[in-house]
Design a protein around this motif. Structure first.
Motif, PDB file in Angstrom:
ATOM      1  N   UNK A   1     133.559 -44.084 -16.854  1.00 26.48           N
ATOM      2  CA  UNK A   1     133.297 -43.960 -15.439  1.00 26.48           C
ATOM      3  C   UNK A   1     131.789 -43.762 -15.267  1.00 26.48           C
ATOM      4  N   UNK A   2     131.234 -44.466 -14.316  1.00 24.64           N
ATOM      5  CA  UNK A   2     129.809 -44.314 -14.043  1.00 24.64           C
ATOM      6  C   UNK A   2     129.576 -43.069 -13.184  1.00 24.64           C
ATOM      7  N   UNK A   3     128.334 -42.644 -13.107  1.00 24.29           N
ATOM      8  CA  UNK A   3     127.996 -41.503 -12.260  1.00 24.29           C
ATOM      9  C   UNK A   3     128.363 -41.771 -10.800  1.00 24.29           C
ATOM     10  N   UNK A   7     130.933 -39.613  -8.513  1.00 25.93           N
ATOM     11  CA  UNK A   7     130.519 -38.991  -7.248  1.00 25.93           C
ATOM     12  C   UNK A   7     131.392 -39.438  -6.086  1.00 25.93           C
ATOM     13  N   UNK A   8     131.765 -40.714  -6.064  1.00 28.94           N
ATOM     14  CA  UNK A   8     132.634 -41.216  -5.005  1.00 28.94           C
ATOM     15  C   UNK A   8     133.993 -40.532  -5.047  1.00 28.94           C
ATOM     16  N   UNK A   9     134.597 -40.464  -6.220  1.00 29.41           N
ATOM     17  CA  UNK A   9     135.924 -39.859  -6.357  1.00 29.41           C
ATOM     18  C   UNK A   9     135.876 -38.354  -6.107  1.00 29.41           C
ATOM     19  N   UNK A  57     128.580 -32.456 -12.193  1.00 24.99           N
ATOM     20  CA  UNK A  57     128.169 -33.860 -12.319  1.00 24.99           C
ATOM     21  C   UNK A  57     127.888 -34.303 -13.752  1.00 24.99           C
ATOM     22  N   UNK A  58     127.156 -33.521 -14.557  1.00 24.98           N
ATOM     23  CA  UNK A  58     126.872 -34.007 -15.921  1.00 24.98           C
ATOM     24  C   UNK A  58     128.129 -34.210 -16.764  1.00 24.98           C
TER      25      UNK A  58
END
Length: 111
Positions: A1-3, A7-9, A57-58
């Protein structure tokens, strides 16, 4: 999964929490005070106890701290699942919010 996907999910999860808190306040006598600061949502109950949900986030995780303990959730398919116990995020939030409010409360993802 990309950052960006994370963030969207994760943002959709926080929006669902806020939306359900608003609905609960409108439909019940439960008084939830919800505050958001960036990637952190704090739900304060009438007895002044809190549930804090924050984005990590990380790690691409969502963390929840409640009276019952602290939990880490990772996205598995369409569900955020506890990394240790396997419980789905909204089921755990419903359980802990109900316990802290003293009445049944239900949280779920937005459609």
């Amino acid at each position: 999964m990309t950052d960006l996907e994370y963030l969207d999910r994760a943002e959709r999860l926080l929006m669902a929490v806020e939306s359900h808190c608003d609905r609960i306040n409108e439909e019940t006598d439960c008084d939830l005070d919800t505050q958001r600061s960036g990637g952190v949502v704090t739900i304060t109950f009438a007895d002044r106890s809190q549930i804090i949900i924050n984005l990590q986030k990380p790690l691409h995780e969502v963390w929840m701290a409640a009276r019952s303990g602290g939990y880490h959730y990772r996205l598995e398919g369409e569900r955020w699942v506890d990394t240790k116990g396997g419980l789905e995020f909204f089921a755990a939030l419903s359980r802990d919010a109900s316990a802290q409010a003293g009445q049944p409360l239900h949280f779920a993802p937005l459609p």
